[in-house]
Design an enzyme around this catalytic site. Structure first.
Site, mmCIF file in Angstrom:
data_model
loop_
_atom_site.group_PDB
_atom_site.id
_atom_site.type_symbol
_atom_site.label_atom_id
_atom_site.label_comp_id
_atom_site.label_asym_id
_atom_site.label_seq_id
_atom_site.Cartn_x
_atom_site.Cartn_y
_atom_site.Cartn_z
ATOM 1 N N GLU A 180 -10.475 -10.158 -4.494
ATOM 2 C CA GLU A 180 -9.414 -9.106 -5.115
ATOM 3 C C GLU A 180 -8.584 -10.177 -6.116
ATOM 4 O OE1 GLU A 180 -7.786 -6.791 -1.957
ATOM 5 O OE2 GLU A 180 -8.398 -5.321 -2.683
ATOM 6 N N GLY A 219 -12.339 -3.459 7.608
ATOM 7 C CA GLY A 219 -13.003 -4.619 7.490
ATOM 8 C C GLY A 219 -12.223 -6.034 7.254
ATOM 9 N N ASP A 220 -10.950 -5.900 7.083
ATOM 10 C CA ASP A 220 -9.862 -6.899 6.910
ATOM 11 C C ASP A 220 -9.755 -7.409 8.414
ATOM 12 O OD1 ASP A 220 -9.848 -6.457 4.353
ATOM 13 O OD2 ASP A 220 -8.088 -5.272 4.709
ATOM 14 N N LYS A 248 -6.479 -7.425 0.925
ATOM 15 C CA LYS A 248 -7.357 -8.003 2.099
ATOM 16 C C LYS A 248 -7.166 -9.471 2.611
ATOM 17 C CE LYS A 248 -10.783 -5.201 0.015
ATOM 18 N NZ LYS A 248 -10.609 -3.821 0.508
ATOM 19 N N GLY A 249 -6.302 -10.016 1.709
ATOM 20 C CA GLY A 249 -5.849 -11.485 2.190
ATOM 21 C C GLY A 249 -4.889 -11.491 3.056
ATOM 22 N N SER A 261 -18.720 2.580 11.533
ATOM 23 C CA SER A 261 -18.844 3.164 12.727
ATOM 24 C C SER A 261 -19.823 2.490 13.622
ATOM 25 C CB SER A 261 -18.699 4.720 12.863
ATOM 26 O OG SER A 261 -19.658 5.187 12.215
ATOM 27 N N ASN A 311 -19.764 -5.462 3.051
ATOM 28 C CA ASN A 311 -20.204 -4.267 3.800
ATOM 29 C C ASN A 311 -21.434 -3.805 3.186
ATOM 30 O OD1 ASN A 311 -19.677 -2.888 1.440
ATOM 31 N ND2 ASN A 311 -17.873 -1.966 2.073
ATOM 32 N N ASP A 343 0.890 -1.342 -0.179
ATOM 33 C CA ASP A 343 0.072 0.125 -0.114
ATOM 34 C C ASP A 343 0.789 1.186 0.069
ATOM 35 O OD1 ASP A 343 -2.091 -1.823 0.180
ATOM 36 O OD2 ASP A 343 -2.716 -1.104 2.128
#
Ligand code: ATP
Ligand code: RIB
Length: 310
Positions: free
Chosen positions: A142, A256-257, A41-42, A226, A186, A14
């Site tokens: 992904e 989320g991950d 995400k993995g 939130s 989500n 990232d």
């Protein structure tokens, strides 16, 4: 009890620019110094699960480049077992370009690279190697769609529990939804799955999740930022678990991950649905308190302490 978890999903580096406010279309915003973090995400959920006390094997793909070597070093430094990562020659490792604003919200564009070279064979080989070692898999989307389908089908064919984080929603997951994966969208992803399954109109999260649960025959757990999570069991009975208020929201990337990794780790350790989701919610709220997807993912002891303090 320590759970054993197999994680199938993307791994990225990232590149993050902190800014005051997110850019609109065609707009240039100027931020502070560039940050570099482990991502995907993995990879992120694998790290979250290890920190929550699980033994984790990660299945994914990197390119034969410096970013790939760095991504694997990061994973292994956290104790994730990465011998099932496929090395793809002449392809770049996945890289995410991320902008984070002063409220911790983000925009992300991903150059998937090697993540989209993960093959069905790579996944099937890795699942075969984990027979007898695990009975829980966490799969995110992904990566090559065929690899997603192979991972969910392979896990369920072995009788494993399978958590499917549909981020992003890809049409191919339709091939897996009747195999009773526990789906963890989500709000936006829930709406996309609802429509993929032929749902009409724009129901609230509870009705949409109950509709999806009727199709999958398994629980649906909706992350609500939130507001926490909505847990709907296979019968469509729904419970809201409110978020633990974060001390300060610095960066929600990977929240989320974190939820998915800790939730799956706790299911693998034998927790029930609601208890696992509670741990995931607490961990995810801690994870938004520092920059980077993985930096503030909590250790098991921190999750325990925050749970006790609530
Ligand atoms: P991402 O794709 O950025 O990883 P997501 O959209 O999949 O995230 P969210 O619903 O935004 O997931 O967040 C996951 C969980 O993280 C939420 O269910 C909640 O428990 C926690 N969380 C997110 N934002 C906050 C916040 N501002 N304060 C406290 N907890 C939060
Ligand atoms: O969920 C956050 C992750 O999404 C980032 O780490 C980025 O790599 C993208 O995959």
């Amino acid at each position: 009890m320590t759970g054993h978890l197999l994680v199938v999903g993307a791994i990225n580096i990232d590149l993050v620019v902190p800014v005051q406010s997110l850019p609109g279309p065609g707009e240039t915003v100027v931020g502070d110094a560039l940050q570099r973090h482990g991502g995907g995400k993995g990879g992120n959920s694998a790290v979250a699960a290890v920190r929550a006390g699980a033994k984790v094997r990660y299945v994914g793909a990197v390119g034969d480049d410096q970013l790939g070597a760095g991504a694997l070093t990061d994973l292994r430094a956290d104790g994730v077992e990465a011998s099932d990562v496929a090395l793809k020659p002449k392809v770049a490792t996945g890289c995410a370009l991320i902008v984070v604003d002063a409220k911790g919200e983000n925009q992300i564009a991903v150059a998937a690279g090697a993540n989209m070279r993960l093959t069905v064979e790579d996944v099937e080989t890795a699942l075969g190697r984990s027979e007898g070692w695990t009975s829980t898999a966490l799969v995110s989307t992904e990566i090559t769609p065929d690899a997603v389908v192979a991972a969910v089908k392979g896990a369920r064919a072995r009788g494993w529990l399978c958590v499917l984080n549909p981020a992003p929603v890809i049409p191919e997951i339709l091939e897996t939804l009747d195999l009773a994966p526990i789906v963890t969208p989500n709000r936006g992803e829930l709406r996309d799955i609802y429509r993929l399954l032929g749902g009409e109109g724009d129901p609230d999260a509870k009705d949409a999740a109950a509709f999806v649960a009727r199709h999958t025959g398994a629980a649906v757990v909706v992350t609500l930022g939130s507001e926490g999570v909505l847990v709907c069991d296979a019968e469509g009975q729904c419970t809201t678990i409110p978020a633990r208020p974060a001390a300060r929201v610095v960066d929600t990337t990977g929240a989320g991950d974190t939820f998915n990794g800790v939730f799956a780790a706790r299911l693998a350790a034998g927790d029930g649905l609601l208890e696992a989701a509670r741990r995931g919610v607490t961990a995810a709220s801690l994870s938004v308190e520092a920059a980077g997807a993985r930096t503030s993912m909590p250790m098991e002891t921190e999750i325990e302490a925050a749970t006790a303090a609530q």
